[in-house]
Write a protein that holds these residues in place. Structure first.
Motif, PDB file in Angstrom:
ATOM      1  N   LEU A 100       0.790  -1.229   0.000  1.00 23.41           N
ATOM      2  CA  LEU A 100       0.000   0.000   0.000  1.00 23.41           C
ATOM      3  C   LEU A 100       0.823   1.280   0.000  1.00 23.41           C
ATOM      4  O   LEU A 100       0.303   2.348  -0.355  1.00 23.41           O
ATOM      5  CB  LEU A 100      -0.940   0.009   1.212  1.00 23.41           C
ATOM      6  CG  LEU A 100      -1.940  -1.149   1.290  1.00 23.41           C
ATOM      7  CD1 LEU A 100      -2.709  -1.105   2.604  1.00 23.41           C
ATOM      8  CD2 LEU A 100      -2.904  -1.128   0.118  1.00 23.41           C
ATOM      9  N   PHE A 101       2.086   1.205   0.414  1.00 21.00           N
ATOM     10  CA  PHE A 101       2.937   2.390   0.488  1.00 21.00           C
ATOM     11  C   PHE A 101       3.896   2.459  -0.704  1.00 21.00           C
ATOM     12  O   PHE A 101       4.344   1.424  -1.218  1.00 21.00           O
ATOM     13  CB  PHE A 101       3.803   2.363   1.751  1.00 21.00           C
ATOM     14  CG  PHE A 101       3.111   2.762   3.016  1.00 21.00           C
ATOM     15  CD1 PHE A 101       3.246   4.034   3.531  1.00 21.00           C
ATOM     16  CD2 PHE A 101       2.332   1.849   3.712  1.00 21.00           C
ATOM     17  CE1 PHE A 101       2.634   4.396   4.719  1.00 21.00           C
ATOM     18  CE2 PHE A 101       1.709   2.195   4.895  1.00 21.00           C
ATOM     19  CZ  PHE A 101       1.863   3.478   5.399  1.00 21.00           C
ATOM     20  N   PHE A 158       6.447   9.309   3.789  1.00 18.44           N
ATOM     21  CA  PHE A 158       5.396   8.310   3.645  1.00 18.44           C
ATOM     22  C   PHE A 158       4.358   8.785   2.631  1.00 18.44           C
ATOM     23  O   PHE A 158       3.774   9.867   2.786  1.00 18.44           O
ATOM     24  CB  PHE A 158       4.701   8.057   4.990  1.00 18.44           C
ATOM     25  CG  PHE A 158       5.602   7.519   6.061  1.00 18.44           C
ATOM     26  CD1 PHE A 158       6.172   6.262   5.943  1.00 18.44           C
ATOM     27  CD2 PHE A 158       5.888   8.278   7.190  1.00 18.44           C
ATOM     28  CE1 PHE A 158       7.003   5.763   6.935  1.00 18.44           C
ATOM     29  CE2 PHE A 158       6.711   7.781   8.192  1.00 18.44           C
ATOM     30  CZ  PHE A 158       7.275   6.515   8.060  1.00 18.44           C
ATOM     31  N   GLN A 159       4.119   7.981   1.609  1.00 17.11           N
ATOM     32  CA  GLN A 159       3.075   8.264   0.632  1.00 17.11           C
ATOM     33  C   GLN A 159       2.408   6.959   0.225  1.00 17.11           C
ATOM     34  O   GLN A 159       3.072   5.925   0.064  1.00 17.11           O
ATOM     35  CB  GLN A 159       3.651   8.951  -0.608  1.00 17.11           C
ATOM     36  CG  GLN A 159       4.129  10.379  -0.371  1.00 17.11           C
ATOM     37  CD  GLN A 159       4.627  11.032  -1.645  1.00 17.11           C
ATOM     38  OE1 GLN A 159       5.672  10.685  -2.164  1.00 17.11           O
ATOM     39  NE2 GLN A 159       3.858  11.992  -2.153  1.00 17.11           N
ATOM     40  N   GLY A 160       1.096   7.015   0.052  1.00 21.99           N
ATOM     41  CA  GLY A 160       0.383   5.835  -0.416  1.00 21.99           C
ATOM     42  C   GLY A 160       0.637   5.595  -1.897  1.00 21.99           C
ATOM     43  O   GLY A 160       0.885   6.522  -2.662  1.00 21.99           O
ATOM     44  N   GLY A 163      -6.828   4.751  -4.284  1.00 19.24           N
ATOM     45  CA  GLY A 163      -7.266   5.466  -3.091  1.00 19.24           C
ATOM     46  C   GLY A 163      -6.176   6.322  -2.500  1.00 19.24           C
ATOM     47  O   GLY A 163      -6.439   7.210  -1.688  1.00 19.24           O
ATOM     48  N   GLY A 164      -4.907   6.044  -2.877  1.00 14.40           N
ATOM     49  CA  GLY A 164      -3.789   6.882  -2.472  1.00 14.40           C
ATOM     50  C   GLY A 164      -3.522   6.886  -0.985  1.00 14.40           C
ATOM     51  O   GLY A 164      -3.848   5.953  -0.249  1.00 14.40           O
ATOM     52  N   SER A 165      -2.946   7.988  -0.508  1.00 16.81           N
ATOM     53  CA  SER A 165      -2.554   8.082   0.899  1.00 16.81           C
ATOM     54  C   SER A 165      -3.721   7.984   1.884  1.00 16.81           C
ATOM     55  O   SER A 165      -3.527   7.498   3.000  1.00 16.81           O
ATOM     56  CB  SER A 165      -1.768   9.375   1.142  1.00 16.81           C
ATOM     57  OG  SER A 165      -0.512   9.324   0.491  1.00 16.81           O
ATOM     58  N   PRO A 166      -4.954   8.426   1.543  1.00 18.67           N
ATOM     59  CA  PRO A 166      -6.046   8.236   2.508  1.00 18.67           C
ATOM     60  C   PRO A 166      -6.294   6.782   2.889  1.00 18.67           C
ATOM     61  O   PRO A 166      -6.847   6.509   3.959  1.00 18.67           O
ATOM     62  CB  PRO A 166      -7.254   8.832   1.774  1.00 18.67           C
ATOM     63  CG  PRO A 166      -6.665   9.915   0.935  1.00 18.67           C
ATOM     64  CD  PRO A 166      -5.356   9.325   0.446  1.00 18.67           C
ATOM     65  N   THR A 167      -5.877   5.842   2.049  1.00 21.82           N
ATOM     66  CA  THR A 167      -6.004   4.424   2.400  1.00 21.82           C
ATOM     67  C   THR A 167      -5.188   4.092   3.637  1.00 21.82           C
ATOM     68  O   THR A 167      -5.583   3.240   4.448  1.00 21.82           O
ATOM     69  CB  THR A 167      -5.559   3.532   1.229  1.00 21.82           C
ATOM     70  OG1 THR A 167      -6.366   3.832   0.081  1.00 21.82           O
ATOM     71  CG2 THR A 167      -5.676   2.054   1.558  1.00 21.82           C
ATOM     72  N   ALA A 188      -2.781  14.718 -10.443  1.00 22.29           N
ATOM     73  CA  ALA A 188      -2.998  14.691  -8.990  1.00 22.29           C
ATOM     74  C   ALA A 188      -2.302  13.476  -8.394  1.00 22.29           C
ATOM     75  O   ALA A 188      -2.891  12.695  -7.658  1.00 22.29           O
ATOM     76  CB  ALA A 188      -4.487  14.672  -8.664  1.00 22.29           C
ATOM     77  N   ALA A 189      -1.032  13.330  -8.712  1.00 21.54           N
ATOM     78  CA  ALA A 189      -0.274  12.153  -8.290  1.00 21.54           C
ATOM     79  C   ALA A 189       0.550  12.393  -7.037  1.00 21.54           C
ATOM     80  O   ALA A 189       1.313  11.521  -6.621  1.00 21.54           O
ATOM     81  CB  ALA A 189       0.642  11.700  -9.435  1.00 21.54           C
ATOM     82  N   GLY A 190       0.415  13.583  -6.433  1.00 22.09           N
ATOM     83  CA  GLY A 190       1.188  13.899  -5.239  1.00 22.09           C
ATOM     84  C   GLY A 190       2.383  14.768  -5.570  1.00 22.09           C
ATOM     85  O   GLY A 190       2.849  14.832  -6.711  1.00 22.09           O
ATOM     86  N   THR A 191       2.900  15.426  -4.558  1.00 26.15           N
ATOM     87  CA  THR A 191       3.966  16.415  -4.752  1.00 26.15           C
ATOM     88  C   THR A 191       5.130  15.891  -5.575  1.00 26.15           C
ATOM     89  O   THR A 191       5.574  16.541  -6.528  1.00 26.15           O
ATOM     90  CB  THR A 191       4.449  16.908  -3.381  1.00 26.15           C
ATOM     91  OG1 THR A 191       3.475  17.809  -2.845  1.00 26.15           O
ATOM     92  CG2 THR A 191       5.781  17.620  -3.471  1.00 26.15           C
ATOM     93  N   ILE A 192       5.641  14.739  -5.228  1.00 25.30           N
ATOM     94  CA  ILE A 192       6.837  14.239  -5.906  1.00 25.30           C
ATOM     95  C   ILE A 192       6.490  13.700  -7.286  1.00 25.30           C
ATOM     96  O   ILE A 192       7.099  14.089  -8.299  1.00 25.30           O
ATOM     97  CB  ILE A 192       7.532  13.177  -5.038  1.00 25.30           C
ATOM     98  CG1 ILE A 192       8.041  13.813  -3.746  1.00 25.30           C
ATOM     99  CG2 ILE A 192       8.690  12.527  -5.800  1.00 25.30           C
ATOM    100  CD1 ILE A 192       8.603  12.832  -2.739  1.00 25.30           C
ATOM    101  N   ALA A 193       5.501  12.811  -7.369  1.00 26.09           N
ATOM    102  CA  ALA A 193       5.170  12.177  -8.651  1.00 26.09           C
ATOM    103  C   ALA A 193       4.611  13.186  -9.654  1.00 26.09           C
ATOM    104  O   ALA A 193       4.918  13.113 -10.853  1.00 26.09           O
ATOM    105  CB  ALA A 193       4.182  11.035  -8.437  1.00 26.09           C
TER     106      ALA A 193
END
Length: 666
Positions: A216-217, A233-235, A239-243, A426-431
């Motif tokens: 999941l991570f 830590f990033q999902g 469902g992404g990190s909220p999972t 909307a893949a997160g800051t890094i991605a």
């Protein structure tokens, strides 16, 4: 690996009794590496080879006692950065022990392996009971799954099932992607959500941390900064990190628990060129709260650890003359997207929030906006697929127009997916930063902020209800300059947080039922950039001073709540007691950022919002500068650090961008 076994023999030499053999520990570590896979597993293997060289000569040939002495001198007590980095290998071996799991067979696999592990010798040694076998009294929530919330399997596609008439592609399925997908699908667009991670609905999630963490991570929860001083830590799942997060929903302004003198984030953004509509943003918070049934965590779900922080803060603050602390509100139960609270579907507080909820009781993206977008409005999801780049055509005037994306499937094969109307990133800051960079967009990956966290564990008197039988995070104190947040972890994760070496680690983990835990959270505003695809972040002296101040405050809060000992997250594993000079201790113990365990679950920025195209990546409506039909709707657009947990504000930013009018009209 011979070196790994030699290390393990030394690290466990002073344990009172080994519940499993060293060979089993090493085998558990190998299994974890195999599940992590990919570039991170290779990186860890390379680190182990370097560690073996650094511990030479003849480390594996030495007696166990001599190996222990070398570990103390070259790892635990070293001030050299390279050796301090290698010292973090201890946590991998310790979670090979405390993450031990007996593989279920036959009928013992019907409950995710809990029956097979009822007599797990490591769990018995530390006094931990798996959720299935806990006694729940009257008025408590049963550990049963909530049905009817999951994404239907037929709405999850394989690459050869993707339709040719997609209107909008949403890259990423976490807080920003899920809200954007729902709003756009509701408006009538044919939406495809592309997620790099796998699809794991609630019935597939178990309490086997060793398996769930790599599933999941991102990078098996071992994603690190360029210098290895931070874990990020990033999902990485549908469902992404909220999972895998704790469901904290704090507003960056006007929250009922906000410190009255906390920085005004909206004003800060306006001062640096991003004057967004505050009223509209607050309306987005409200809309999300109504959709998700947001409400404060229930006291029964934080009966020991959550209450510990509130009680300790009240006692500490009552005797403090510090103006920040005197002005702070009382500690309180944090607003969450679990349950919702007060309903039959309320959180069942199993304590495994960070490895997914097997009971479907989170109102996370994979239980709300994603299934709603699919079932109500026809959206579809493509998991296990990495978006390599956005494809372009000439647009109006000097602007470019996205026509689709190039992706790579799980077998490494490239494909092109067309988008008739537009693309949402909307893949997160890094991605997201890396994707835009690969797509030819300049200026990405800069001015990255972190909410930096560091845990502090406390040993309490015997006799209290174990803190592991509750929700992982329920209470918070906003101290204005930093936050204090209660949190607890199941055995594998707690062992990675617990400082200590050799017999001291054994002693502390055997007291697992007597510990409470909390952490500090402070903003490191625009301290980082992406270099070579990894986060490069250097804290400044005022950041280090804030770490010392926040950590000393939390230690005092623990003691005010009755703690006998406090274990700061320091490499050497020192112990604090009530009679010590706590400020002096931290002044001498924390000189550099790698002296203390630091992590973040909230990377922000990288593609900052700014009204001037020369100063930011997106405009004030989250539209990519220089493009007609690309939005960025995740935390990467935050112009500066928001100071509080990022999930709620990321959802609000996506709603702000997609919830008010047709963004792809024309």
């Amino acid at each position: 690996m011979r070196f790994l076994k030699a290390m393990a023999e030394a690290l466990f030499v002073d344990f009172e009794e080994m519940a499993i053999s060293v060979d089993q520990v090493v085998d558990n570590v190998h299994q974890f590496f195999a599940l992590v896979g990919g570039t991170k597993a290779k990186e860890i293997s390379a680190s182990l080879r370097l560690a073996e060289l650094a511990m030479a000569p003849f480390f594996t040939e030495l007696s166990v006692a001599d190996r222990k002495d070398r570990i103390i001198n070259r790892m635990r007590d070293s001030q050299l950065d390279a050796f301090q980095d290698m010292a973090k290998l201890r946590s991998i071996l310790y979670f090979g022990y405390y993450g031990h799991w007996i593989d279920p067979t036959g009928r013992t696999n019907l409950d995710g392996g809990q029956s097979a592990n009822r007599d797990n010798p490591v769990l018995k040694q530390i006094g931990f009971t798996l959720p299935k076998f806990r006694t729940r009294g009257p008025g408590e929530v049963p550990l049963e799954r909530v049905e009817g919330r999951e994404i239907a399997p037929e709405h999850v596609l394989k690459i050869d099932q993707v339709p040719q008439d997609i209107d909008v592609i949403v890259v990423g399925s976490g807080s920003g992607g899920a809200v954007s997908a729902y709003n756009l699908a509701k408006r009538g667009y044919k939406v495809l959500v592309i997620e790099a991670g796998p699809f794991h609905p609630s019935p597939d999630i178990t309490h086997e941390e060793r398996a769930m963490v790599p599933a999941l991570f991102k990078h098996g929860a071992l994603q690190s900064s360029r210098d290895n001083d931070f874990i990020v830590f990033q999902g990485r799942n549908v469902g992404g990190s909220p999972t895998i997060n704790n469901g904290i929903c704090l507003r960056m302004k006007g929250d009922r628990l906000s410190h009255p003198d906390a920085a005004d984030v909206f004003a800060k953004w306006a001062s640096i060129g991003a004057p967004i509509d505050e009223a509209r943003f607050m309306a987005s918070y409200d809309a999300l709260a109504a959709d998700l049934g947001l409400a404060p965590a229930e006291p029964r779900s934080g009966k020991t650890n959550g209450t510990h922080l509130i009680r300790g803060w009240d006692q500490f603050a009552a005797g403090s003359d510090d103006p920040w602390f005197k002005a702070a509100k009382a500690g309180g139960w944090v607003t969450k997207n679990f349950g919702p609270p007060g309903t039959p579907n309320a959180c069942a507080y199993c304590g495994y929030c960070n490895t997914g909820c097997p009971y479907g009781r989170k109102m996370a993206m994979a239980q709300t906006y994603l299934p709603w977008a699919c079932a109500r409005h026809g959206a579809r999801i493509l998991p296990d697929t990495k978006v390599d780049k956005i494809l372009w055509a000439r647009g109006t005037g000097a602007k470019r127009r996205a026509t689709g994306v190039q992706v790579v499937d799980n077998d490494g094969m490239p494909h092109v997916i067309q988008a008739r109307k537009g693309v949402v990133v909307a893949a997160g800051t890094i991605a997201s930063s890396l994707l835009l960079d690969r797509s030819g967009i300049g200026g990405t990956g800069y001015q990255i902020s972190l909410n930096v966290a560091s845990p502090i564990i406390a040993l309490m008197p015997a006799g209290a209800t174990p803190a592991w039988d509750e929700d992982q995070m329920t209470s918070v104190v906003d101290c204005g300059q930093f936050l204090l947040e209660s949190h607890f972890q199941p055995p594998l994760s707690m062992s990675s947080m617990m400082p200590g070496w050799f017999g001291e680690m054994d002693k502390r983990m055997r007291a697992y039922s007597r510990i409470c835990s909390a952490g500090i959270l402070f903003p490191a505003d625009r301290r980082g950039n992406l270099v070579g695809g990894k986060l490069d972040i250097k804290l400044q002296q005022d950041d280090l001073a804030m770490i010392r101040r926040a950590s000393a405050t939390l230690a005092r809060v623990h003691f005010a709540a009755g703690a006998l000992e406090v274990y700061p997250a320091l490499l050497k594993g020192q112990t604090l007691t009530p009679a010590m000079d706590i400020d002096a201790f931290y002044r001498s113990a924390v000189i550099e950022q790698d002296d203390i365990t630091l992590s973040s679950s909230h990377p922000q920025g990288g593609n900052p919002m700014h009204q001037d195209p020369n100063e930011g990546v997106v405009d004030l409506e989250c539209r990519l500068h220089g493009a007609e039909n690309v939005l960025v709707t995740d935390a990467s657009v935050f112009p500066s650090c928001i100071r509080v947990n990022a999930q709620y504000t990321t959802m609000a930013m996506a709603h702000y961008a997609t919830g008010y009018g047709d963004v792809f009209a024309g």
